[in-house]
Design an enzyme around this catalytic site. Structure first.
Site, PDB file in Angstrom:
ATOM      1  N   THR A  67      81.817  72.128  28.646  1.00 41.65           N
ATOM      2  CA  THR A  67      80.886  72.228  29.777  1.00 41.65           C
ATOM      3  C   THR A  67      79.803  73.251  29.474  1.00 41.65           C
ATOM      4  OG1 THR A  67      80.726  72.379  32.184  1.00 41.65           O
ATOM      5  CG2 THR A  67      82.266  73.900  31.132  1.00 41.65           C
ATOM      6  N   LYS A  71      77.250  71.957  25.879  1.00 39.48           N
ATOM      7  CA  LYS A  71      77.263  70.501  25.692  1.00 39.48           C
ATOM      8  C   LYS A  71      76.354  70.026  24.549  1.00 39.48           C
ATOM      9  CE  LYS A  71      78.610  69.140  30.361  1.00 39.48           C
ATOM     10  NZ  LYS A  71      78.341  68.297  31.526  1.00 39.48           N
ATOM     11  N   GLY A 133      67.517  68.700  34.473  1.00 41.26           N
ATOM     12  CA  GLY A 133      68.442  69.532  33.693  1.00 41.26           C
ATOM     13  C   GLY A 133      69.443  68.659  32.955  1.00 41.26           C
ATOM     14  N   ASN A 155      60.683  67.048  39.029  1.00 41.27           N
ATOM     15  CA  ASN A 155      61.325  68.345  38.786  1.00 41.27           C
ATOM     16  C   ASN A 155      60.401  69.493  39.135  1.00 41.27           C
ATOM     17  OD1 ASN A 155      63.696  69.693  37.817  1.00 41.27           O
ATOM     18  ND2 ASN A 155      62.505  70.384  36.046  1.00 41.27           N
ATOM     19  N   THR A 157      59.997  72.227  37.480  1.00 43.11           N
ATOM     20  CA  THR A 157      59.272  72.566  36.246  1.00 43.11           C
ATOM     21  C   THR A 157      58.805  71.249  35.621  1.00 43.11           C
ATOM     22  OG1 THR A 157      60.844  74.372  35.990  1.00 43.11           O
ATOM     23  CG2 THR A 157      59.454  73.877  34.084  1.00 43.11           C
ATOM     24  N   GLU A 159      57.078  70.355  33.101  1.00 43.89           N
ATOM     25  CA  GLU A 159      57.187  70.133  31.645  1.00 43.89           C
ATOM     26  C   GLU A 159      58.533  69.499  31.307  1.00 43.89           C
ATOM     27  OE1 GLU A 159      56.407  73.285  32.897  1.00 43.89           O
ATOM     28  OE2 GLU A 159      54.261  72.858  32.646  1.00 43.89           O
ATOM     29  N   THR A 198      69.440  68.018  41.031  1.00 43.53           N
ATOM     30  CA  THR A 198      69.144  69.454  41.047  1.00 43.53           C
ATOM     31  C   THR A 198      70.382  70.163  41.603  1.00 43.53           C
ATOM     32  OG1 THR A 198      68.344  69.705  43.330  1.00 43.53           O
ATOM     33  CG2 THR A 198      66.746  68.907  41.702  1.00 43.53           C
TER      34      THR A 198
HETATM   35  P1  NAP Z   1      70.860  72.509  35.045  1.00 43.35           P
HETATM   36  O1  NAP Z   1      70.787  71.895  33.708  1.00 43.35           O
HETATM   37  O2  NAP Z   1      70.816  73.991  35.179  1.00 43.35           O
HETATM   38  O3  NAP Z   1      69.622  71.891  35.930  1.00 43.35           O
HETATM   39  C1  NAP Z   1      69.375  72.348  37.234  1.00 43.35           C
HETATM   40  C2  NAP Z   1      68.277  71.501  37.869  1.00 43.35           C
HETATM   41  O4  NAP Z   1      68.102  71.920  39.230  1.00 43.35           O
HETATM   42  C3  NAP Z   1      66.920  71.641  37.188  1.00 43.35           C
HETATM   43  O5  NAP Z   1      66.228  70.438  37.285  1.00 43.35           O
HETATM   44  C4  NAP Z   1      66.270  72.731  38.055  1.00 43.35           C
HETATM   45  O6  NAP Z   1      64.855  72.697  38.016  1.00 43.35           O
HETATM   46  C5  NAP Z   1      66.735  72.339  39.426  1.00 43.35           C
HETATM   47  N1  NAP Z   1      66.710  73.436  40.378  1.00 43.35           N
HETATM   48  C6  NAP Z   1      67.605  74.457  40.485  1.00 43.35           C
HETATM   49  N2  NAP Z   1      67.261  75.288  41.499  1.00 43.35           N
HETATM   50  C7  NAP Z   1      66.114  74.772  42.040  1.00 43.35           C
HETATM   51  C8  NAP Z   1      65.270  75.176  43.106  1.00 43.35           C
HETATM   52  N3  NAP Z   1      65.528  76.252  43.847  1.00 43.35           N
HETATM   53  N4  NAP Z   1      64.195  74.408  43.397  1.00 43.35           N
HETATM   54  C9  NAP Z   1      63.913  73.308  42.684  1.00 43.35           C
HETATM   55  N5  NAP Z   1      64.669  72.869  41.635  1.00 43.35           N
HETATM   56  C10 NAP Z   1      65.761  73.595  41.323  1.00 43.35           C
HETATM   57  O7  NAP Z   1      72.156  72.051  35.835  1.00 43.35           O
HETATM   58  P2  NAP Z   1      72.975  70.675  35.716  1.00 43.35           P
HETATM   59  O8  NAP Z   1      74.056  70.834  34.738  1.00 43.35           O
HETATM   60  O9  NAP Z   1      72.013  69.547  35.530  1.00 43.35           O
HETATM   61  O10 NAP Z   1      73.667  70.645  37.170  1.00 43.35           O
HETATM   62  C11 NAP Z   1      72.928  70.394  38.346  1.00 43.35           C
HETATM   63  C12 NAP Z   1      73.899  70.161  39.514  1.00 43.35           C
HETATM   64  O11 NAP Z   1      74.681  69.006  39.235  1.00 43.35           O
HETATM   65  C13 NAP Z   1      74.903  71.299  39.708  1.00 43.35           C
HETATM   66  O12 NAP Z   1      75.130  71.450  41.093  1.00 43.35           O
HETATM   67  C14 NAP Z   1      76.170  70.783  39.027  1.00 43.35           C
HETATM   68  O13 NAP Z   1      77.360  71.315  39.620  1.00 43.35           O
HETATM   69  C15 NAP Z   1      76.067  69.296  39.320  1.00 43.35           C
HETATM   70  N6  NAP Z   1      76.761  68.475  38.308  1.00 43.35           N
HETATM   71  C16 NAP Z   1      77.731  67.642  38.750  1.00 43.35           C
HETATM   72  C17 NAP Z   1      78.410  66.836  37.850  1.00 43.35           C
HETATM   73  C18 NAP Z   1      79.489  65.922  38.354  1.00 43.35           C
HETATM   74  O14 NAP Z   1      80.347  65.480  37.546  1.00 43.35           O
HETATM   75  N7  NAP Z   1      79.484  65.562  39.606  1.00 43.35           N
HETATM   76  C19 NAP Z   1      78.079  66.879  36.488  1.00 43.35           C
HETATM   77  C20 NAP Z   1      77.051  67.727  36.072  1.00 43.35           C
HETATM   78  C21 NAP Z   1      76.391  68.528  36.999  1.00 43.35           C
HETATM   79  P3  NAP Z   1      64.027  73.538  36.893  1.00 43.35           P
HETATM   80  O15 NAP Z   1      64.097  72.707  35.653  1.00 43.35           O
HETATM   81  O16 NAP Z   1      62.669  73.659  37.464  1.00 43.35           O
HETATM   82  O17 NAP Z   1      64.742  74.857  36.742  1.00 43.35           O
END
Ligand code: NAP
Length: 286
Positions: A67, A71, A133, A155, A157, A159, A198
C-alpha cells in the site's frame, strides 16, 4: 484461529499501515474457508524495502499486499510485473512463485467488479473521475480498458489530471479523454457515472464533499472509493436524490478477494459473503 508450524503468513507492507482493514478482510476469508493462513501488517521504512523483500524470500512468504507509498516504488525490486499492473503503473499484490516475486494490481479490477456486481456496465459509458492520485490512476486506466466511451478527469492540481489524461490517451487511443480543474465540474453534467477518487469527505472531514451532486440527473450512478466512513456525505447527498450509489468498501473487499485468487490460483472455490464481511467491518469503520 489455530496457528501451528504449518501456518502460512500473508501480509501488507506500507507506511503508515495503522488502521488498515486488510487483516480483518483476509483473516475472515482464511477462517471461513478453513485455510491455515494468517494475515498481518508491517510498517516498512523506505530504506528497508529491498531488504524486507529479500527476507520474505528467505522466510518463504508466498504473498503480500503493498500500500501507500510503495505501490510504484516496489516495482523495481520485483522479478516480474503482470500485464495489468504494468498498464496501471502500480502493484498492490505480490505472489512468490518458482523463486520469483511477481507483481499484480487488483485495485482497478476490484472497483470494476463493484460496478458489475451492482448491475452497472462500463462499455460505452461517459465517466467523470474526480481526483488524479494513485486510486484515480488505477481506476481510470481500468475503466478505459473496460470499454468506457469517454473519461473526464478533474483534479485540484490540473497538471496531474493532464498527465493522467495523456497516459489514458496514449494507451487507449480510441477513447475520448478530457481533463480540467476540479472547480470546473459544473461544465460536465452529461455523464453516466461519477467516481470520487479524491480524499475529500474521508474521516475525519466527513462533512466535506468534492462537488455538488445536484447538477447531475438522477440517472447518474455515483461512486465513492472512500470507505471511511462507509457512506460519505457525497453518497448520502446522491441517495437523497434517488441516485444509485456504490461505496468504497465494495472495492476494498473485491481487491482483497482478487489478491487471494492470485495467491491461491483459484477462481471459484473461495467462499465469501461480501455482505457478511461488510457487516463486521462496519464496527471497525464507523
Ligand atoms: P492520493 O494519491 O494521495 O490522491 C489524493 C487525491 O485527492 C488527489 O487527486 C488530490 O488532489 C485530491 N485531494 C486531496 N485533498 C483535496 C482537497 N482538499 N481538495 C481537492 N482535492 C483534494 O490518494 P489515493 O491513494 O488516490 O486515495 C484517495 C482516496 O481513495 C483515499 O480516501 C483512500 O482511502 C481511498 N482509496 C480507497 C480504495 C479502496 O479500495 N476503496 C483504494 C485506494 C484509495 P491533488 O492532486 O490536487 O493533491
Amino acid at each position: 484461529m489455530n496457528i501451528n508450524w504449518n501456518t502460512q503468513l500473508y501480509c501488507l507492507i506500507g507506511n503508515p499501515i495503522e488502521k488498515s482493514l486488510s487483516p480483518e478482510i483476509h483473516n475472515y476469508i482464511f477462517n471461513i474457508n478453513n485455510m491455515n493462513c494468517i494475515y498481518m501488517c508491517f510498517n516498512v521504512e523506505d530504506n528497508d524495502l529491498h531488504q524486507v523483500l529479500d527476507t520474505f524470500k528467505i522466510l518463504g512468504i508466498k504473498g503480500f499486499n503493498v500500500t501507500i507509498p510503495y505501490k510504484i516504488h516496489i516495482m523495481k525490486y520485483l522479478d516480474e510485473i503482470d500485464e495489468e499492473a504494468r498498464l496501471l503503473g502500480a502493484v498492490n499484490t505480490v505472489k512468490y512463485l518458482d523463486g520469483k516475486f511477481i507483481g499484480y494490481n487488483t485495485d482497478g479490477a476490484g472497483f470494476v467488479k463493484s460496478l458489475i456486481d451492482s448491475g452497472i456496465h462500463i462499455k460505452d459509458k461517459k465517466i467523470l473521475v474526480l481526483g488524479a492520485g494513485g486510486g484515480s490512476h488505477a481506476i481510470s486506466m481500468k475503466l478505459a480498458q473496460s470499454g468506457a466511451k469517454k473519461i473526464i478527469i478533474l483534479n485540484r492540481t490540473i497538471e496531474k489530471s493532464k498527465k493522467l489524461a495523456y497516459n489514458i490517451s496514449n494507451k487507449f487511443g480510441d477513447i475520448s479523454v478530457e481533463y480540467d480543474d476540479l472547480k470546473s465540474f459544473s461544465q460536465y453534467t452529461d455523464v453516466d457515472i461519477v467516481v470520487n477518487c479524491t480524499s475529500i469527505g474521508m474521516y475525519p472531514d466527513t462533512d466535506e464533499v468534492p462537488i455538488d451532486i445536484s447538477i447531475f440527473s438522477n440517472k447518474t450512478v455515483v461512486c465513492d472509493i472512500i470507505y471511511k466512513p462507509i457512506k460519505t456525505k457525497f453518497l448520502k447527498n446522491a441517495e437523497k436524490k434517488n441516485m444509485k450509489i456504490i461505496g468504497g468498501m465494495d472495492m476494498l473487499i473485491n481487491q482483497a478477494i482478487l489478491s487471494q485468487k492470485i495467491w491461491f490460483s483459484v477462481d471459484k472455490n473461495i467462499a465469501i459473503n461480501i455482505d457478511e464481511i461488510k457487516g463486521f467491518l462496519h464496527y471497525s469503520v464507523e
